[in-house]
Design an enzyme around this catalytic site. Sequence first.
Site, PDB file in Angstrom:
ATOM      1  N   LYS A   1       0.836  -1.182  -0.012  1.00 54.33           N
ATOM      2  CA  LYS A   1      -0.126  -0.112  -0.025  1.00 54.33           C
ATOM      3  C   LYS A   1       0.996   1.314   0.119  1.00 54.33           C
ATOM      4  CE  LYS A   1      -4.060  -1.800   2.468  1.00 54.33           C
ATOM      5  NZ  LYS A   1      -4.923  -1.562   3.302  1.00 54.33           N
TER       6      LYS A   1
ATOM      7  N   HIS B   1       2.221   6.605   2.908  1.00 58.80           N
ATOM      8  CA  HIS B   1       1.634   8.020   2.836  1.00 58.80           C
ATOM      9  C   HIS B   1       2.300   8.846   4.127  1.00 58.80           C
ATOM     10  CE1 HIS B   1      -0.590   6.900   6.474  1.00 58.80           C
ATOM     11  NE2 HIS B   1      -1.097   5.890   5.687  1.00 58.80           N
TER      12      HIS B   1
ATOM     13  N   HIS C   1       2.774   7.671   7.564  1.00 57.29           N
ATOM     14  CA  HIS C   1       3.952   6.747   7.749  1.00 57.29           C
ATOM     15  C   HIS C   1       5.212   7.638   7.936  1.00 57.29           C
ATOM     16  CE1 HIS C   1       1.292   3.697   5.643  1.00 57.29           C
ATOM     17  NE2 HIS C   1       1.399   3.346   7.085  1.00 57.29           N
TER      18      HIS C   1
END
Length: 541
Positions: A138, A141, A144
């Site tokens: 994933k 972003h 994180h």
Amino acid sequence: MACGFRRSIAYQLSRVLDLPPENLIKSISAVPISKKEEVADFQLSVDSLLENNSDHLRPDIQDQAKRLAEKLKCDTVVSEISTGQGTVNFKINRELLTKTVLQQVIEDGSKYGLKSELFSDLPQKKIVVEFSSPNVAKKFHVGHLRSTIIGNFIANLKEALGHQVTRINYLGDWGMQFGLLGTGFQLFGYEEKLQSSPLQHLFEVYVQVNKEAADDKNVAKSAHEFFQRLELGDLQALSLWRKFRDLSIEEYIRIYKRLGVHFDEYSGESFYREKSQEVLKLLDRKGLLQKTIKGTAVVDLSGKGDPSSICTVMRSDGTSLYATRDLAAAIDRMDKYNFDTMIYVTDKGQKKHFQQVFQMLKIMGYDWAERCQHVPFGVVQGMKTRRGDVTFLEDVLNEIRLRMLQNMASIKTTKELENPQETAERVGLAALIIQDFKGLLLSDYQFSWDRVFQSRGDTGVFLQYTHARLHSLEETFGCGYLNDFNPACLQEPQSVSILQHLLRFDEVLYRSSQDLQPRHIVSYLLTLRPDFIFSELPVVS
């Protein structure tokens, strides 16, 4: 250092107040410097001595301050005693202040502030910090990124204070997304792309299979079946999953190295797929597990059927969920590390999740649940690279380096460097981190590349320039003179202000260690960067 002065003041106060000096030390604080006027060095808040009195029994604070000040006397350490708004103020003998602070800075070096008595009664602890925790396949972003730099700050601070810290990167490496990813790779994956750019290719596959699953029920069914195979330990499915995970971790390690971040353990939800079943059995034995009409298993944390307090811990097909795996992970970590504190660094959107996890641990009989702490942070908006929205951490790092190189090229005074790209990345990272740490972690903020890379004002770029300039002066003139200085030559207001500010460093560290907010240290450093230094020192080319 400051504590030596605090202790001297505390001894004098203890004789008057008939209290142990140790009870007074933390009530004596260094006074923040002021550009408008010269201030005292330390102050005692009289209000802090009256905390146990109820409001209607409290005497007049100002009157109490004056009476206390009248009972105190100046000595070889304290040269002046005065009162403020509910405070008793102490001015330290100026030559003693200069000599003591500078000697302490020289002797302690990078440990300056850490040997303070403010920390002397704090026991050394075993601390686990879980941070960063990206989801394999994933987007990595901005959340994180924030988790990475905030968690790294907390771990660094705790280590500096002498605690035993274990840094854990708890990867999102299990769940239905791997059913989608496994199916997707079988349909759209390329081994060559996976080996050359694993994070990017897995993300592309994941996006494509999600679109297909939305339109084709057979793809969605295949994904569900693949995850069931993983849960049941199918060797072929596990082999493919393990390849995804191992290649992703290799890539993460390489990127974290650019950030100056390391982890002691790469864990993940996958580690607890079996232990989560043990958690479910324990919940069931304690009578806490309830089955719904849909076949899912839930825990009612209110005990009264309050829908807002219901936590789902198992799907209808028996597979585990995020909450179940977090429970299993917490129990395993206590067994493994016997921690005094475990800190989770995630965005504030997960606040309820962690409240429920901690509450479930408690009702399961784990008293140490109170040692678990969630450090939430706000949302960053507007961080986009030239390629578009932020996808992976590496995109951000490359953007930082590119923009900083352009900034450096536009400044005429920039020297020629052996490795301009490395310098650009380091200065740019400092700029990004300082911008992020200036406010409350919980606050949302609008990101601006232009603001981050401003070379003047309260920015990380200017902090780095200040440090580089001071380092250049050290190289040019040497530091030997610091071992033989005349305190009488450093009595002008500007020098005294810097010394007063240095006095406060241990208090700033202590405050950050208590609330885990980096803004106290950032604010301190930005204030320590006095602009007047640069208007008076020669330019070093």
